[in-house]
Design a protein around this motif. Structure first.
Motif, short mmCIF file in Angstrom:
data_model
loop_
_atom_site.label_atom_id
_atom_site.label_comp_id
_atom_site.label_asym_id
_atom_site.label_seq_id
_atom_site.Cartn_x
_atom_site.Cartn_y
_atom_site.Cartn_z
N ARG A 15 0.43 -5.58 -6.45
CA ARG A 15 1.58 -4.69 -6.54
C ARG A 15 1.27 -3.59 -7.54
NH1 ARG A 15 2.18 -7.30 -2.70
NH2 ARG A 15 3.99 -8.48 -2.02
N TYR A 16 2.13 -2.56 -7.54
CA TYR A 16 1.98 -1.47 -8.51
C TYR A 16 1.98 -2.07 -9.91
CZ TYR A 16 2.92 2.60 -11.32
OH TYR A 16 2.83 3.57 -12.27
N PRO A 17 1.12 -1.62 -10.79
CA PRO A 17 0.19 -0.49 -10.64
C PRO A 17 -1.20 -0.90 -10.17
CG PRO A 17 0.21 -1.16 -12.93
CD PRO A 17 1.17 -2.08 -12.19
N PHE A 18 -1.35 -2.12 -9.66
CA PHE A 18 -2.69 -2.59 -9.32
C PHE A 18 -2.98 -2.65 -7.83
CE2 PHE A 18 -6.52 -5.18 -10.07
CZ PHE A 18 -7.06 -4.41 -11.07
N LEU A 19 -2.06 -2.24 -6.99
CA LEU A 19 -2.35 -2.13 -5.57
C LEU A 19 -3.13 -0.83 -5.37
CD1 LEU A 19 -2.04 -3.16 -2.67
CD2 LEU A 19 0.13 -1.91 -2.56
N LEU A 20 -4.38 -0.95 -4.95
CA LEU A 20 -5.28 0.21 -4.92
C LEU A 20 -5.65 0.66 -3.51
CD1 LEU A 20 -7.60 -0.77 -7.91
CD2 LEU A 20 -5.73 0.89 -7.89
N ILE A 21 -4.90 0.23 -2.51
CA ILE A 21 -5.10 0.78 -1.16
C ILE A 21 -3.74 1.23 -0.63
CG2 ILE A 21 -7.25 -0.39 -0.60
CD1 ILE A 21 -5.71 -2.52 0.87
N ASP A 22 -3.76 2.35 0.07
CA ASP A 22 -2.53 2.96 0.58
C ASP A 22 -2.33 2.76 2.07
OD1 ASP A 22 -1.92 4.15 -1.94
OD2 ASP A 22 -3.39 5.71 -1.51
N ARG A 23 -3.44 2.60 2.80
CA ARG A 23 -3.35 2.56 4.25
C ARG A 23 -4.57 1.85 4.82
NH1 ARG A 23 -4.99 6.14 8.46
NH2 ARG A 23 -5.92 7.57 6.96
N VAL A 24 -4.36 1.14 5.90
CA VAL A 24 -5.45 0.52 6.66
C VAL A 24 -5.43 1.16 8.04
CG1 VAL A 24 -6.29 -1.61 7.73
CG2 VAL A 24 -5.38 -1.66 5.40
N SER A 25 -6.55 1.76 8.44
CA SER A 25 -6.60 2.43 9.75
C SER A 25 -7.29 1.59 10.82
CB SER A 25 -7.32 3.78 9.63
OG SER A 25 -8.68 3.58 9.29
N TYR A 26 -8.08 0.61 10.39
CA TYR A 26 -8.79 -0.24 11.35
C TYR A 26 -8.97 -1.62 10.74
CZ TYR A 26 -12.47 -2.24 14.24
OH TYR A 26 -13.19 -3.07 15.06
N ILE A 27 -8.72 -2.62 11.54
CA ILE A 27 -8.97 -3.99 11.07
C ILE A 27 -9.42 -4.85 12.23
CG2 ILE A 27 -6.56 -4.67 11.34
CD1 ILE A 27 -7.02 -6.47 8.83
#
Length: 144
Positions: A15-27
């Protein structure tokens, strides 16, 4: 498949402030992920690293790769609802500074899983240029 922050938060516990990815485009669950981190001038770490010349700390780039890898692993049916822990970081290399305004493209390929442990190969890009890379060893555990 495009995941936003809320979808990511449903998979990993950061969670904030340690969530360091905003989006996943492929999985491809358990195999590969492509995620993004938009680096802004408002990031908490720029207050001290470095105020005169803000540069994203290399260890946080590696952490962003690990979080992306965790999304891939924890999306695999047998690991849903669990948590991924760092086991080791090997062959880490930092190739260029990441600064406010950059968008980090985070690619992680899971190269080995045995039981509840595994290894991922992560590469962070700014545009087409490598910013960082490394092998990320992880262990899967229960949340409690």
């Amino acid at each position: 498949m495009d995941f936003g922050v809320q979808d990511i938060k449903n998979i990993i516990p950061h969670r904030y402030p340690f969530l360091l990815i905003d989006r996943v485009s492929y999985i491809e669950p358990g195999k590969k992920v492509v995620a993004y981190k938009n680096v802004t001038s408002n990031e908490y770490f720029f207050q001290g690293h470095f105020p005169e010349m803000p540069v994203m700390p290399g260890v946080l780039i590696i952490e962003a790769l690990a979080q992306a890898g965790a999304v891939a692993i924890l999306s695999q049916e047998e690991f849903k609802g669990k948590i991924a822990f760092f086991g080791a970081i090997n062959k880490a290399k930092f190739r260029r500074n990441v600064v406010p305004g950059d968008t980090l493209k985070l690619e992680v390929e899971i190269i080995k899983i045995k039981g509840s442990a595994g290894i991922g190969k992560g590469t962070a890009y700014i545009g087409e240029k490598k910013a960082a890379e490394g092998e990320l060893m992880f262990m899967i555990g229960d949340k409690n």
